[in-house]
Design a protein around this motif. Structure first.
Motif, PDB file in Angstrom:
ATOM      1  N   PRO A  65       0.801  -1.236   0.000  1.00 65.12           N
ATOM      2  CA  PRO A  65       0.000   0.000   0.000  1.00 65.12           C
ATOM      3  C   PRO A  65       0.826   1.274   0.000  1.00 65.12           C
ATOM      4  O   PRO A  65       0.310   2.339  -0.350  1.00 65.12           O
ATOM      5  CB  PRO A  65      -0.832  -0.125   1.283  1.00 65.12           C
ATOM      6  N   LEU A 122      -0.080   4.406  -2.279  1.00 65.68           N
ATOM      7  CA  LEU A 122      -0.504   5.649  -1.648  1.00 65.68           C
ATOM      8  C   LEU A 122       0.340   6.830  -2.123  1.00 65.68           C
ATOM      9  O   LEU A 122      -0.192   7.917  -2.393  1.00 65.68           O
ATOM     10  CB  LEU A 122      -0.428   5.522  -0.130  1.00 65.68           C
ATOM     11  N   GLN A 123       1.641   6.645  -2.214  1.00 62.16           N
ATOM     12  CA  GLN A 123       2.498   7.740  -2.659  1.00 62.16           C
ATOM     13  C   GLN A 123       2.084   8.239  -4.033  1.00 62.16           C
ATOM     14  O   GLN A 123       2.019   9.454  -4.279  1.00 62.16           O
ATOM     15  CB  GLN A 123       3.963   7.282  -2.673  1.00 62.16           C
ATOM     16  N   ILE A 168      -1.230  10.251  -3.729  1.00 63.73           N
ATOM     17  CA  ILE A 168      -1.045  11.586  -3.145  1.00 63.73           C
ATOM     18  C   ILE A 168      -0.488  12.554  -4.181  1.00 63.73           C
ATOM     19  O   ILE A 168      -0.843  13.747  -4.202  1.00 63.73           O
ATOM     20  CB  ILE A 168      -0.123  11.498  -1.914  1.00 63.73           C
ATOM     21  N   SER A 227     -11.801   9.795  -3.957  1.00 64.55           N
ATOM     22  CA  SER A 227     -10.509  10.173  -4.524  1.00 64.55           C
ATOM     23  C   SER A 227     -10.181  11.640  -4.350  1.00 64.55           C
ATOM     24  O   SER A 227      -9.043  12.056  -4.598  1.00 64.55           O
ATOM     25  CB  SER A 227     -10.472   9.819  -6.017  1.00 64.55           C
ATOM     26  N   GLY A 272       4.020  12.988  -1.404  1.00 65.08           N
ATOM     27  CA  GLY A 272       3.944  11.623  -0.903  1.00 65.08           C
ATOM     28  C   GLY A 272       5.256  11.124  -0.332  1.00 65.08           C
ATOM     29  O   GLY A 272       5.628   9.965  -0.516  1.00 65.08           O
ATOM     30  N   ALA A 281      -3.440  11.258   3.024  1.00 64.30           N
ATOM     31  CA  ALA A 281      -2.782  10.072   3.576  1.00 64.30           C
ATOM     32  C   ALA A 281      -3.749   9.233   4.406  1.00 64.30           C
ATOM     33  O   ALA A 281      -3.750   7.998   4.331  1.00 64.30           O
ATOM     34  CB  ALA A 281      -1.578  10.491   4.419  1.00 64.30           C
ATOM     35  N   LYS A 332      -7.008   8.554   0.738  1.00 65.58           N
ATOM     36  CA  LYS A 332      -6.212   7.820  -0.237  1.00 65.58           C
ATOM     37  C   LYS A 332      -5.462   6.663   0.414  1.00 65.58           C
ATOM     38  O   LYS A 332      -5.184   5.650  -0.239  1.00 65.58           O
ATOM     39  CB  LYS A 332      -5.268   8.773  -0.960  1.00 65.58           C
ATOM     40  N   GLY A 333      -5.156   6.795   1.704  1.00 63.92           N
ATOM     41  CA  GLY A 333      -4.560   5.676   2.418  1.00 63.92           C
ATOM     42  C   GLY A 333      -5.496   4.484   2.451  1.00 63.92           C
ATOM     43  O   GLY A 333      -5.082   3.332   2.254  1.00 63.92           O
ATOM     44  N   ALA A 373      -5.576   2.888  -0.966  1.00 66.94           N
ATOM     45  CA  ALA A 373      -4.360   2.100  -1.198  1.00 66.94           C
ATOM     46  C   ALA A 373      -4.453   0.745  -0.493  1.00 66.94           C
ATOM     47  O   ALA A 373      -4.037  -0.292  -1.044  1.00 66.94           O
ATOM     48  CB  ALA A 373      -3.134   2.872  -0.718  1.00 66.94           C
ATOM     49  N   LEU A 394      -0.646   1.181   7.665  1.00 69.11           N
ATOM     50  CA  LEU A 394      -1.130   0.789   6.342  1.00 69.11           C
ATOM     51  C   LEU A 394      -1.067  -0.728   6.168  1.00 69.11           C
ATOM     52  O   LEU A 394      -2.001  -1.345   5.637  1.00 69.11           O
ATOM     53  CB  LEU A 394      -0.288   1.464   5.261  1.00 69.11           C
TER      54      LEU A 394
END
Length: 447
Positions: free
Chosen positions: A9, A13-14, A17, A78, A95, A107, A111-112, A115, A432
């Motif tokens: 993840p 995630l990065q 972001i 999103s 990110g 984060a 979006k975390g 992910a 995460l």
């Protein structure tokens, strides 16, 4: 076989972001296009991209299951809130991975969570496993600004995409809370809905070099803000909040347990227990009543002019059940009087009470509890009513039972939960991974 970056993840995630989806304007279509490329690279073709415009799109993708359970909906938004006027330690859209944490807007919110959902689904796929039932992942736009282009658009225009879905998982719950040395994992079973309002204050304006006339809008503004800032409106204890208080009272040590029990059982003892941290005390207080907060004031732009009109926007939140916006407005009018015009800016439609005011604590809820207990035996799952509003109230219009459940095992004393919509939003890598493992277990075997 999915690329290793899809099973973790953190890189997912990065990348999310780094795609700026601040709403307004949103522009979530860029993030959807990124996910579409990932799906195509993995040979996944059972998906749809729909929305009111090319810039405001939603992705709905179906992962086939074993046919042993009804389809399960995972929904994640999103879009993210702005960073304007905030001072960040690290840039909010890079990110960066710093000291074991991913930094950036979204984060945690959310979006975390997206992910983690993606990594869990791709892990099952990599192992050649299928979830118990089909999993429908809905990546939606516009949650931070009313859901009209996102979940609302899907529910109104494409309900067929969710046919057969009985339960759904979304944001808000999960992130561990520590009280009196006990760690709780919230499972959101009910939410408030927004009733956003605008007050208009009118009166004599004029040249600001002279004494202001009585009843001028600026003077009235002070009275209104004083009456509504931090106000505790009348108490209305709903079934979801009652169960939340009962669970807390049963898990906490004395004297805090007794204080929470009295708060639950005695309507006259209408004050949050003094032994709770302020943030948790305010949250408990907020689920026992409608809430309202002045958030935006608009007035003149000239220093030497007394404005003749001022507007005040109010973030009102309405308890689930039979309550209407009119009930909230009546409680506000009791504080500010009847002579100030009140305009409704936005209201989520009222969900059928049995779908949100009376949560379902059946097999699916118990499975959520079981996954948490296995992953973190020292913690206590907590049925929670949220004072906030998510897309759960939108998907519930289709008869779907929605739960806020994105487990995060956060360090003791961590401030991460309080960084939503704030500067320096970030999430630990370990949290995460914990959430991804929990989601994988749920998808592997859900009722």
């Amino acid at each position: 076989m999915p690329a290793s970056s899809l099973l973790d993840p953190v890189p997912l995630l990065q990348d999310l972001i780094r795609i700026d989806t601040v709403n307004p304007p949103g522009d979530e279509g860029r993030l959807v296009a990124h996910l579409e490329r990932l799906l195509i690279a993995e040979g996944i073709t059972d998906y749809k991209v729909v929305g009111p415009s090319a810039e405001r799109t939603n992705l709905v993708v179906r992962f086939p299951g074993r046919g042993e359970a009804p389809p399960l909906l995972l929904h994640a938004h999103s879009d993210v809130v702005p960073v304007t006027g905030q001072q960040w330690t690290h840039p909010p859209f890079e990110g960066r991975l710093v000291d074991g944490e991913v930094w950036g807007r979204g984060a945690i919110d959310m979006k975390g969570g997206l992910a983690m959902m993606l990594a869990a689904l791709f892990r099952l796929r990599e192992r050649g496993e299928r979830p118990a039932g089909d999993v429908i992942l809905a990546v939606v736009a516009d949650e931070e600004d009313g859901s009209g282009a996102g979940a609302g658009y899907l529910v109104e225009n494409h309900p067929e995409l969710f046919e057969g879905v009985r339960c759904a998982i979304g944001e808000e719950g999960g992130a561990g809370i520590e009280l009196a040395g006990i760690r709780f994992h919230p499972i959101v079973v009910a939410e408030k809905r927004p009733g956003w309002l605008r007050l208009t204050l009118r009166g004599p304006g004029g040249h600001a070099s002279r004494l202001a006339a009585p009843g001028n809008p600026m003077a009235r503004l002070g009275a209104v803000l004083g009456a509504l800032s931090g106000v505790r409106l009348p108490r209305h204890q709903m079934p979801a909040a009652d169960r939340m208080l009962a669970a807390l009272a049963g898990a906490l040590p004395e004297p805090l347990a007794g204080a929470v029990a009295r708060l639950r059982e005695d309507g006259a003892a209408d004050a949050p227990p003094s032994g709770l941290p302020q943030a948790e005390a305010l949250q408990l207080d907020s689920v026992l009543r409608h809430t309202v907060n002045p958030t935006v004031v608009r007035t003149g732009h000239k220093i030497n002019m007394m404005p003749a009109e001022i507007t005040v926007d109010l973030d009102g939140r309405i308890l689930p059940g039979e309550f209407e916006v009119a009930d909230l407005v009546a409680e506000i009018r009791a504080l500010i009087g009847d002579d100030i015009p009140v305009e409704l800016l936005h209201e989520d439609p009222r969900v059928r009470p049995e779908l949100i005011a009376e949560p379902e604590f059946g097999a699916f809820y118990h499975r959520l509890e079981a996954v948490l207990r296995a992953a973190d035996p020292d913690a206590v799952p907590l049925p929670m009513m949220s004072p906030a509003t998510t897309d759960a109230t939108v998907f519930a219009r289709l008869g779907i039972r929605c739960y806020g459940w994105l487990p995060l095992l956060l360090p003791a004393g961590a401030e991460h939960r309080r960084l939503l919509h704030c500067a320096d939003e970030r999430i630990p890598v370990d949290a995460l991974e914990f959430g991804t493992r929990c989601l994988t277990e749920l998808l592997r075997d859900h009722p």
